[in-house]
Design a protein around this motif. Structure first.
Motif, PDB file in Angstrom:
ATOM      1  N   VAL A  13      82.737 -12.492  67.917  1.00 36.97           N
ATOM      2  CA  VAL A  13      82.746 -13.951  68.051  1.00 36.97           C
ATOM      3  C   VAL A  13      82.404 -14.556  66.683  1.00 36.97           C
ATOM      4  CG1 VAL A  13      81.565 -15.907  69.128  1.00 36.97           C
ATOM      5  CG2 VAL A  13      82.129 -13.884  70.493  1.00 36.97           C
ATOM      6  N   PRO A  14      83.101 -15.595  66.250  1.00 35.43           N
ATOM      7  CA  PRO A  14      82.951 -16.066  64.867  1.00 35.43           C
ATOM      8  C   PRO A  14      81.786 -17.034  64.631  1.00 35.43           C
ATOM      9  CG  PRO A  14      84.686 -17.296  65.940  1.00 35.43           C
ATOM     10  CD  PRO A  14      84.237 -16.255  66.934  1.00 35.43           C
ATOM     11  N   ASN A  15      80.675 -16.861  65.368  1.00 38.37           N
ATOM     12  CA  ASN A  15      79.530 -17.746  65.138  1.00 38.37           C
ATOM     13  C   ASN A  15      78.726 -17.340  63.909  1.00 38.37           C
ATOM     14  OD1 ASN A  15      78.785 -15.449  66.813  1.00 38.37           O
ATOM     15  ND2 ASN A  15      76.743 -16.351  66.927  1.00 38.37           N
ATOM     16  N   TYR A  16      79.002 -16.173  63.325  1.00 35.37           N
ATOM     17  CA  TYR A  16      78.396 -15.751  62.058  1.00 35.37           C
ATOM     18  C   TYR A  16      79.490 -15.596  61.003  1.00 35.37           C
ATOM     19  CZ  TYR A  16      74.488 -14.339  65.104  1.00 35.37           C
ATOM     20  OH  TYR A  16      73.488 -14.312  66.024  1.00 35.37           O
ATOM     21  N   ASN A  17      79.057 -15.651  59.764  1.00 38.19           N
ATOM     22  CA  ASN A  17      79.966 -15.409  58.649  1.00 38.19           C
ATOM     23  C   ASN A  17      79.280 -14.442  57.687  1.00 38.19           C
ATOM     24  OD1 ASN A  17      82.087 -15.562  56.805  1.00 38.19           O
ATOM     25  ND2 ASN A  17      81.259 -17.398  55.819  1.00 38.19           N
ATOM     26  N   PRO A  18      79.204 -13.153  58.047  1.00 40.09           N
ATOM     27  CA  PRO A  18      78.426 -12.206  57.249  1.00 40.09           C
ATOM     28  C   PRO A  18      79.035 -11.924  55.884  1.00 40.09           C
ATOM     29  CG  PRO A  18      79.629 -11.050  58.973  1.00 40.09           C
ATOM     30  CD  PRO A  18      79.818 -12.511  59.225  1.00 40.09           C
ATOM     31  N   ALA A  19      78.201 -11.384  55.007  1.00 38.60           N
ATOM     32  CA  ALA A  19      78.642 -11.023  53.655  1.00 38.60           C
ATOM     33  C   ALA A  19      79.765  -9.998  53.714  1.00 38.60           C
ATOM     34  CB  ALA A  19      77.465 -10.463  52.868  1.00 38.60           C
ATOM     35  N   ASN A  20      80.471  -9.861  52.617  1.00 44.15           N
ATOM     36  CA  ASN A  20      81.591  -8.911  52.563  1.00 44.15           C
ATOM     37  C   ASN A  20      81.123  -7.464  52.606  1.00 44.15           C
ATOM     38  OD1 ASN A  20      83.624 -10.837  52.467  1.00 44.15           O
ATOM     39  ND2 ASN A  20      83.395 -11.103  50.255  1.00 44.15           N
ATOM     40  N   MET A  21      79.963  -7.187  52.040  1.00 46.94           N
ATOM     41  CA  MET A  21      79.472  -5.801  52.058  1.00 46.94           C
ATOM     42  C   MET A  21      78.830  -5.491  53.414  1.00 46.94           C
ATOM     43  SD  MET A  21      75.916  -5.354  51.938  1.00 46.94           S
ATOM     44  CE  MET A  21      74.417  -6.194  51.438  1.00 46.94           C
ATOM     45  N   VAL A  22      78.831  -4.207  53.785  1.00 46.50           N
ATOM     46  CA  VAL A  22      78.246  -3.763  55.053  1.00 46.50           C
ATOM     47  C   VAL A  22      77.118  -2.780  54.735  1.00 46.50           C
ATOM     48  CG1 VAL A  22      78.644  -2.607  57.252  1.00 46.50           C
ATOM     49  CG2 VAL A  22      80.440  -4.048  56.259  1.00 46.50           C
ATOM     50  N   PRO A  23      75.854  -3.162  54.973  1.00 46.86           N
ATOM     51  CA  PRO A  23      74.744  -2.242  54.729  1.00 46.86           C
ATOM     52  C   PRO A  23      74.793  -1.063  55.694  1.00 46.86           C
ATOM     53  CG  PRO A  23      73.973  -4.518  54.924  1.00 46.86           C
ATOM     54  CD  PRO A  23      75.381  -4.481  55.414  1.00 46.86           C
ATOM     55  N   VAL A  24      74.420   0.115  55.195  1.00 47.11           N
ATOM     56  CA  VAL A  24      74.433   1.305  56.051  1.00 47.11           C
ATOM     57  C   VAL A  24      73.109   2.070  56.036  1.00 47.11           C
ATOM     58  CG1 VAL A  24      76.923   1.638  55.891  1.00 47.11           C
ATOM     59  CG2 VAL A  24      75.441   2.721  54.194  1.00 47.11           C
ATOM     60  N   ARG A  25      72.273   1.822  55.037  1.00 45.31           N
ATOM     61  CA  ARG A  25      71.021   2.577  54.950  1.00 45.31           C
ATOM     62  C   ARG A  25      69.976   1.771  54.192  1.00 45.31           C
ATOM     63  NH1 ARG A  25      68.735   6.412  51.344  1.00 45.31           N
ATOM     64  NH2 ARG A  25      70.508   6.240  49.892  1.00 45.31           N
ATOM     65  N   GLY A  26      68.712   1.904  54.611  1.00 44.19           N
ATOM     66  CA  GLY A  26      67.630   1.230  53.915  1.00 44.19           C
ATOM     67  C   GLY A  26      66.416   2.125  53.794  1.00 44.19           C
ATOM     68  N   GLU A  27      65.682   1.941  52.723  1.00 40.78           N
ATOM     69  CA  GLU A  27      64.417   2.653  52.518  1.00 40.78           C
ATOM     70  C   GLU A  27      63.488   1.731  51.743  1.00 40.78           C
ATOM     71  OE1 GLU A  27      62.670   6.626  50.272  1.00 40.78           O
ATOM     72  OE2 GLU A  27      64.773   6.586  50.914  1.00 40.78           O
ATOM     73  N   GLY A  28      62.346   1.381  52.365  1.00 41.71           N
ATOM     74  CA  GLY A  28      61.445   0.444  51.719  1.00 41.71           C
ATOM     75  C   GLY A  28      62.128  -0.902  51.527  1.00 41.71           C
ATOM     76  N   SER A  29      62.156  -1.394  50.296  1.00 36.70           N
ATOM     77  CA  SER A  29      62.783  -2.683  50.004  1.00 36.70           C
ATOM     78  C   SER A  29      64.133  -2.524  49.315  1.00 36.70           C
ATOM     79  CB  SER A  29      61.845  -3.536  49.142  1.00 36.70           C
ATOM     80  OG  SER A  29      60.723  -3.943  49.909  1.00 36.70           O
ATOM     81  N   ARG A  30      64.772  -1.375  49.524  1.00 37.10           N
ATOM     82  CA  ARG A  30      66.108  -1.143  48.965  1.00 37.10           C
ATOM     83  C   ARG A  30      67.093  -0.823  50.087  1.00 37.10           C
ATOM     84  NH1 ARG A  30      65.683  -0.578  43.308  1.00 37.10           N
ATOM     85  NH2 ARG A  30      63.508  -0.443  42.645  1.00 37.10           N
ATOM     86  N   VAL A  31      68.314  -1.306  49.909  1.00 38.72           N
ATOM     87  CA  VAL A  31      69.370  -1.142  50.913  1.00 38.72           C
ATOM     88  C   VAL A  31      70.636  -0.682  50.201  1.00 38.72           C
ATOM     89  CG1 VAL A  31      70.858  -2.382  52.543  1.00 38.72           C
ATOM     90  CG2 VAL A  31      68.411  -2.886  52.468  1.00 38.72           C
ATOM     91  N   TRP A  32      71.404   0.187  50.858  1.00 37.83           N
ATOM     92  CA  TRP A  32      72.675   0.668  50.296  1.00 37.83           C
ATOM     93  C   TRP A  32      73.826   0.285  51.219  1.00 37.83           C
ATOM     94  CZ3 TRP A  32      68.017   2.991  49.898  1.00 37.83           C
ATOM     95  CH2 TRP A  32      67.592   3.372  48.616  1.00 37.83           C
ATOM     96  N   ASP A  33      74.953  -0.100  50.627  1.00 36.01           N
ATOM     97  CA  ASP A  33      76.110  -0.490  51.427  1.00 36.01           C
ATOM     98  C   ASP A  33      77.096   0.664  51.569  1.00 36.01           C
ATOM     99  OD1 ASP A  33      77.630  -0.339  49.084  1.00 36.01           O
ATOM    100  OD2 ASP A  33      77.822  -2.508  48.830  1.00 36.01           O
ATOM    101  N   GLN A  34      78.243   0.394  52.195  1.00 27.30           N
ATOM    102  CA  GLN A  34      79.237   1.432  52.458  1.00 27.30           C
ATOM    103  C   GLN A  34      79.753   2.086  51.190  1.00 27.30           C
ATOM    104  OE1 GLN A  34      81.979  -0.965  54.831  1.00 27.30           O
ATOM    105  NE2 GLN A  34      81.556   0.304  56.626  1.00 27.30           N
ATOM    106  N   ASP A  35      79.727   1.358  50.085  1.00 28.86           N
ATOM    107  CA  ASP A  35      80.222   1.888  48.814  1.00 28.86           C
ATOM    108  C   ASP A  35      79.130   2.566  47.990  1.00 28.86           C
ATOM    109  OD1 ASP A  35      82.799   0.893  49.338  1.00 28.86           O
ATOM    110  OD2 ASP A  35      82.240  -1.083  48.563  1.00 28.86           O
ATOM    111  N   GLY A  36      77.901   2.605  48.539  1.00 28.66           N
ATOM    112  CA  GLY A  36      76.799   3.231  47.821  1.00 28.66           C
ATOM    113  C   GLY A  36      76.077   2.311  46.859  1.00 28.66           C
ATOM    114  N   ALA A  37      76.446   1.041  46.808  1.00 27.79           N
ATOM    115  CA  ALA A  37      75.764   0.083  45.932  1.00 27.79           C
ATOM    116  C   ALA A  37      74.363  -0.190  46.464  1.00 27.79           C
ATOM    117  CB  ALA A  37      76.563  -1.206  45.832  1.00 27.79           C
ATOM    118  N   GLU A  38      73.400  -0.303  45.548  1.00 23.17           N
ATOM    119  CA  GLU A  38      71.996  -0.493  45.913  1.00 23.17           C
ATOM    120  C   GLU A  38      71.578  -1.957  45.763  1.00 23.17           C
ATOM    121  OE1 GLU A  38      68.313   1.919  44.323  1.00 23.17           O
ATOM    122  OE2 GLU A  38      68.538   0.054  43.200  1.00 23.17           O
ATOM    123  N   TYR A  39      70.915  -2.483  46.766  1.00 25.97           N
ATOM    124  CA  TYR A  39      70.432  -3.859  46.776  1.00 25.97           C
ATOM    125  C   TYR A  39      68.907  -3.872  46.874  1.00 25.97           C
ATOM    126  CZ  TYR A  39      75.238  -5.285  47.836  1.00 25.97           C
ATOM    127  OH  TYR A  39      76.593  -5.499  47.786  1.00 25.97           O
TER     128      TYR A  39
END
Length: 401
Positions: A13-39
């Motif tokens: 349902v289009p009530n959200y407009n999420p970011a283009n990246m999709v997070p897949v893993r987190g540890e502490g205050s760091r998150v990684w997306d499907q491409d392995g980029a670290e946030y």
């Protein structure tokens, strides 16, 4: 099955407009997306991930409880719920606890309890609820009506009645509104979605005194400000004012969905058996995780550390502002902070959010004019400095665009 951000547009349902990246893993205050980029995560799931991602104590509680008992109806109670309720009452003013799934459900319960209490004690004429403009209390129809932002409640038909609003920190107007018909006053002791607005201590004390004068219950919505977010376990503890009902969620479960309503035994007695309920409220998995989160947060080490981290955030945001002159002020308490944009950048908070994501930093907005930060309470100094370096690059990109 391979899924991407495009899958969202196909099936959700289009009530959200999420970011283009999709997070897949987190540890502490760091998150990684499907491409392995670290946030770096300065958002905390909107003040939810109080101990960051995959905290060992929470993982342990979840896996241990997951091998024992997942769910029961409320025809039965369970040990994790009883332990959590006991710890919440020992740590706060409250004597009784009601568990729900979210902040909205907790607020719905609080409002229903206040109406029932007033009806049974004073009669059906005492039904009015006062809340505050720019407040936010959830997305059920009752709570979104009580929340003081018409944009969230308009467009869904007739709204629940006997709800009036007042400007936050305006005690003079509030005094004119409250009467013996008022059954409850609902307020955030630190407004979140409305722009990270701190209360004037005299305003809060005045509201409490007027509630007492008119036999109205004071409800504190601590869904966003609670569980250590301000450097106190709950924000009311720093205001020298005690509510009659308090709601808590978000950080309570450290990322696992849970909410709670806390109150006194005398008030709680008006929700007799059968008057209210929640299928998943008091779920053993949720309560086990929340108990573990509470045990970690409610310590001097963590709570005192929140204030130290707040000071570092303010220092670094000040340095950025000296260079780029984009903020009017830094608002908030503890690790619920808002950088309010000045007139030159009015209405452009989302531009800073998008630019931050491009620099691999997750942050939030609170309205159109405030960039919001609500990270883990145990985020490291290194991660704060790393995240702020990324935020500075984001600010530069907006300013120089």
């Amino acid at each position: 099955m391979n899924v991407t951000r495009a899958t969202f547009d196909e099936v959700m349902v289009p009530n959200y407009n999420p970011a283009n990246m999709v997070p897949v893993r987190g540890e502490g205050s760091r998150v990684w997306d499907q491409d392995g980029a670290e946030y770096i995560d300065f958002a905390g799931g909107i003040a939810v991930n109080v101990l960051g991602h995959s905290h060992p104590a929470l993982v342990k509680a979840l896996t241990e409880q997951g091998s024992k008992l997942w769910h029961l109806s409320n025809v039965f109670t369970n040990e994790p719920a009883l332990r959590l309720a006991k710890k919440l009452t020992e740590a706060t003013f409250a004597e009784r606890v009601y568990f729900a799934n979210s902040g909205a459900e907790s607020n719905e319960a609080a409002l229903k309890l206040a109406r029932r209490y007033a009806l049974e004690k004073f009669g059906e004429e005492k039904n009015e609820i006062i809340a505050f403009n720019k407040g936010f209390h959830g997305r059920t129809f009752f709570t979104v009506t009580v929340g003081g932002q018409a944009a969230y409640s308009d467009g869904f038909g007739p709204k629940p009645g006997a709800v009036v609003h007042c400007d936050y920190n305006d005690l003079e107007t509030f005094e004119k509104l409250i009467s013996d018909k008022t059954c409850a006053v609902m307020m955030e002791p630190l407004q979140g979605e409305g722009g990270i607005i701190s209360p004037d201590p005299d305003f809060v004390k005045g509201v409490r005194e007027l509630c007492d004068k008119h036999n109205a219950l004071l409800i504190f919505d601590e869904v966003q400000s609670g569980v250590g977010r301000t450097g106190k376990l709950y924000a009311y503890m720093g205001l020298d004012v005690t509510p009659d009902i308090l709601t808590t969620a978000k950080s309570l479960g450290g990322g696992f969905p849970i909410g709670a309503m806390l109150t006194t035994a005398e008030i709680a007695a008006h929700l007799k058996a059968g008057t209210h309920g929640s299928t998943y409220g008091g779920n053993p998995l949720a309560c086990a995780v929340a108990e573990a989160a509470l045990d970690v947060v409610n310590t001097p080490e963590v709570l005192n550390g929140v204030i130290e981290k707040e000071n570092l955030f303010r220092e670094l945001l000040g340095e950025i502002n000296t260079k780029y002159n984009v903020f009017e002020e830094i608002r908030g308490q503890g690790l619920l902070l808002g950088a309010a944009l000045n007139k030159d950048y009015e209405g452009r908070a989302r531009d800073f959010l998008v630019a931050s994501a491009n620099e691999k930093l997750m942050c939030l907005v609170a309205g159109a004019n405030v960039v919001r930060f609500a990270p883990s309470l145990i985020i490291s100094e290194e991660e704060i400095r790393d995240g702020m370096a990324r935020f500075e690059r984001a600010v530069a990109s907006v300013v120089n665009a």
